[in-house]
Design a protein around this motif. Structure first.
Motif, PDB file in Angstrom:
ATOM      1  N   ASN A   1      10.895  75.280  61.837  1.00  0.00           N
ATOM      2  CA  ASN A   1       9.611  75.792  61.356  1.00  0.00           C
ATOM      3  C   ASN A   1       8.562  75.846  62.456  1.00  0.00           C
ATOM      4  N   TYR A   2       8.512  74.816  63.289  1.00  0.00           N
ATOM      5  CA  TYR A   2       7.440  74.726  64.273  1.00  0.00           C
ATOM      6  C   TYR A   2       7.854  75.190  65.671  1.00  0.00           C
ATOM      7  N   PHE A   3       9.125  75.076  66.003  1.00  0.00           N
ATOM      8  CA  PHE A   3       9.588  75.474  67.335  1.00  0.00           C
ATOM      9  C   PHE A   3      10.865  76.314  67.227  1.00  0.00           C
ATOM     10  N   PRO A   4      10.810  77.435  66.508  1.00  0.00           N
ATOM     11  CA  PRO A   4      12.031  78.239  66.348  1.00  0.00           C
ATOM     12  C   PRO A   4      12.568  78.781  67.662  1.00  0.00           C
ATOM     13  N   SER A   5      11.683  79.084  68.609  1.00  0.00           N
ATOM     14  CA  SER A   5      12.145  79.625  69.887  1.00  0.00           C
ATOM     15  C   SER A   5      12.987  78.605  70.643  1.00  0.00           C
ATOM     16  N   LEU A   6      12.587  77.337  70.627  1.00  0.00           N
ATOM     17  CA  LEU A   6      13.350  76.293  71.301  1.00  0.00           C
ATOM     18  C   LEU A   6      14.665  76.030  70.580  1.00  0.00           C
ATOM     19  N   PHE A   7      14.613  75.978  69.253  1.00  0.00           N
ATOM     20  CA  PHE A   7      15.811  75.680  68.471  1.00  0.00           C
ATOM     21  C   PHE A   7      16.856  76.774  68.631  1.00  0.00           C
ATOM     22  N   TYR A   8      16.464  78.025  68.405  1.00  0.00           N
ATOM     23  CA  TYR A   8      17.437  79.111  68.415  1.00  0.00           C
ATOM     24  C   TYR A   8      17.816  79.557  69.820  1.00  0.00           C
ATOM     25  N   SER A   9      16.955  79.329  70.803  1.00  0.00           N
ATOM     26  CA  SER A   9      17.363  79.661  72.167  1.00  0.00           C
ATOM     27  C   SER A   9      18.487  78.739  72.635  1.00  0.00           C
ATOM     28  N   ILE A  10      18.469  77.488  72.162  1.00  0.00           N
ATOM     29  CA  ILE A  10      19.521  76.533  72.527  1.00  0.00           C
ATOM     30  C   ILE A  10      20.754  76.686  71.646  1.00  0.00           C
ATOM     31  N   THR A  11      20.559  76.881  70.344  1.00  0.00           N
ATOM     32  CA  THR A  11      21.692  76.895  69.422  1.00  0.00           C
ATOM     33  C   THR A  11      22.257  78.288  69.158  1.00  0.00           C
ATOM     34  N   ARG A  12      21.528  79.324  69.552  1.00  0.00           N
ATOM     35  CA  ARG A  12      21.995  80.692  69.298  1.00  0.00           C
ATOM     36  C   ARG A  12      22.174  81.473  70.602  1.00  0.00           C
ATOM     37  N   ALA A  13      21.110  81.602  71.384  1.00  0.00           N
ATOM     38  CA  ALA A  13      21.179  82.410  72.604  1.00  0.00           C
ATOM     39  C   ALA A  13      22.092  81.775  73.649  1.00  0.00           C
ATOM     40  N   LEU A  14      21.965  80.467  73.851  1.00  0.00           N
ATOM     41  CA  LEU A  14      22.755  79.787  74.877  1.00  0.00           C
ATOM     42  C   LEU A  14      24.263  79.954  74.668  1.00  0.00           C
ATOM     43  N   PRO A  15      24.803  79.728  73.470  1.00  0.00           N
ATOM     44  CA  PRO A  15      26.251  79.929  73.293  1.00  0.00           C
ATOM     45  C   PRO A  15      26.688  81.364  73.545  1.00  0.00           C
ATOM     46  N   LEU A  16      25.858  82.342  73.155  1.00  0.00           N
ATOM     47  CA  LEU A  16      26.224  83.735  73.356  1.00  0.00           C
ATOM     48  C   LEU A  16      26.169  84.123  74.828  1.00  0.00           C
ATOM     49  N   ILE A  17      25.225  83.545  75.566  1.00  0.00           N
ATOM     50  CA  ILE A  17      25.180  83.763  77.014  1.00  0.00           C
ATOM     51  C   ILE A  17      26.435  83.198  77.663  1.00  0.00           C
ATOM     52  N   CYS A  18      26.935  82.091  77.126  1.00  0.00           N
ATOM     53  CA  CYS A  18      28.154  81.478  77.671  1.00  0.00           C
ATOM     54  C   CYS A  18      29.358  82.401  77.589  1.00  0.00           C
ATOM     55  N   ILE A  19      29.370  83.307  76.607  1.00  0.00           N
ATOM     56  CA  ILE A  19      30.482  84.256  76.513  1.00  0.00           C
ATOM     57  C   ILE A  19      30.560  85.096  77.778  1.00  0.00           C
ATOM     58  N   GLY A  20      29.394  85.560  78.254  1.00  0.00           N
ATOM     59  CA  GLY A  20      29.369  86.321  79.490  1.00  0.00           C
ATOM     60  C   GLY A  20      29.808  85.502  80.685  1.00  0.00           C
ATOM     61  N   ILE A  21      29.439  84.221  80.689  1.00  0.00           N
ATOM     62  CA  ILE A  21      29.823  83.344  81.799  1.00  0.00           C
ATOM     63  C   ILE A  21      31.326  83.111  81.801  1.00  0.00           C
ATOM     64  N   ILE A  22      31.906  82.922  80.624  1.00  0.00           N
ATOM     65  CA  ILE A  22      33.360  82.744  80.533  1.00  0.00           C
ATOM     66  C   ILE A  22      34.082  83.956  81.099  1.00  0.00           C
ATOM     67  N   CYS A  23      33.556  85.131  80.843  1.00  0.00           N
ATOM     68  CA  CYS A  23      34.207  86.362  81.305  1.00  0.00           C
ATOM     69  C   CYS A  23      34.108  86.542  82.814  1.00  0.00           C
ATOM     70  N   ILE A  24      33.255  85.784  83.474  1.00  0.00           N
ATOM     71  CA  ILE A  24      33.175  85.864  84.937  1.00  0.00           C
ATOM     72  C   ILE A  24      34.472  85.365  85.562  1.00  0.00           C
ATOM     73  N   LYS A  25      34.958  84.235  85.073  1.00  0.00           N
ATOM     74  CA  LYS A  25      36.148  83.608  85.649  1.00  0.00           C
ATOM     75  C   LYS A  25      37.432  83.953  84.890  1.00  0.00           C
ATOM     76  N   HIS A  26      37.290  84.457  83.693  1.00  0.00           N
ATOM     77  CA  HIS A  26      38.479  84.704  82.878  1.00  0.00           C
ATOM     78  C   HIS A  26      38.509  86.134  82.377  1.00  0.00           C
ATOM     79  N   SER A  27      38.163  87.063  83.247  1.00  0.00           N
ATOM     80  CA  SER A  27      38.247  88.472  82.881  1.00  0.00           C
ATOM     81  C   SER A  27      39.708  88.883  82.807  1.00  0.00           C
ATOM     82  N   SER A  28      39.971  89.932  82.050  1.00  0.00           N
ATOM     83  CA  SER A  28      41.345  90.401  81.883  1.00  0.00           C
ATOM     84  C   SER A  28      41.395  91.920  81.994  1.00  0.00           C
TER      85      SER A  28
END
Length: 273
Positions: free
Chosen positions: A197-224
């Motif tokens: 309610n009070y800090f949605p940007s902090l909550f969702y940037s860590i729990t939503r954006a961060l994991p999705l950014i990790c998908i791109g990072i995984i593809c750096i070393k594990h592209s096919s």
């Protein structure tokens, strides 16, 4: 003349740009509901499946293109001057973009305030608070979340190895998924709700954006290069996404929030690969 390696990079980047272009229209489909003429059920199904992969795909692209340019040692980001300068330059560029468009949309907001009799100091105060907590204008949250998530992920990856970071990302995403799509708040419930309610940007940037950014990072070393297997993986994942949408829509009280669910992750992963 380009050598084979340069040609492959150019071809891959063009493919990514092509899908970004297509997904920009998918975002409009979500917000403009063009298929409502065929009925609410048809429109809900169309906008809640493939178009919902647009934003996760954009996050994966951002993670891929920024983090692939950093230097690593034993799976960790080297917190060197060069890497910090790259982070600083990237965040400044995003911040300038965010500020400029926030000012542009403020003029639109003032117009709306005037016609709804809400033009006041309180309205400007709320806009200023939203600038830091949830996004200045309603769709500007993406840039704000990207800024916070990139900074957090940079420092986490500078002190932890990749497999630990990926494990944390999975936990973060599960928390976000429960709070967003399945409406199951993990304990302590009151603290979780207060943060959202009070800090949605902090909550969702860590729990939503961060994991999705990790998908791109995984593809750096594990592209096919095996396009066929990635296509099969995407088709299977997308069928799972459709099934999950149907189950959520028919057996829960959630009839609108389908952007970040279980099969969003494998769909985004195989599509980006």
């Amino acid at each position: 003349m380009l050598n084979q390696s340069q040609y492959n990079v150019l071809k891959n980047n063009n493919a990514i740009d092509f899908f970004k272009f297509i997904f920009s229209y998918f975002v409009m489909i979500i917000h403009c509901t063009p298929f409502i003429v065929f009925g609410e059920g048809v429109n809900l199904f169309i906008e809640s499946t493939l178009p919902r992969l647009a934003v996760p795909y954009f996050f994966a692209c951002s993670g891929f293109f920024f983090f692939k340019n950093l230097d690593y040692n034993n799976g960790k980001i080297i917190n060197s001057k060069e890497n910090r300068q790259k982070l600083h330059k990237y965040i400044i560029r995003l911040s300038i973009l965010y500020v400029i468009w926030s000012v542009i949309y403020l003029s639109v907001q003032i117009y709306e305030w005037y016609h709804t009799n809400w033009l006041s100091l309180g309205a400007f105060k709320d806009y200023f608070i939203s600038f830091f907590t949830r996004g200045s204008y309603y769709h500007m949250w993406y840039v704000l979340y990207l800024i916070f998530a990139t900074i957090a992920l940079y420092f986490i990856m500078s002190i932890s190895k990749r497999f630990i970071v990926y494990g944390l990302a999975v936990v973060f995403y599960i928390i976000s998924m429960f709070a967003y799509a399945y409406d199951l708040f993990l304990p302590p419930v009151n603290i979780t709700r207060a943060i959202i309610n009070y800090f949605p940007s902090l909550f969702y940037s860590i729990t939503r954006a961060l994991p999705l950014i990790c998908i791109g990072i995984i593809c750096i070393k594990h592209s096919s290069k095996r396009v066929k297997y990635n296509l099969i993986g995407f088709i299977i994942s997308f069928l799972g996404l459709i099934a999950e949408f149907c189950l959520i829509n028919n057996f829960t009280d959630n009839h609108s929030s389908f952007s970040y669910i279980v099969f969003t992750i494998p769909c985004t992963y195989f599509l980006f690969r």
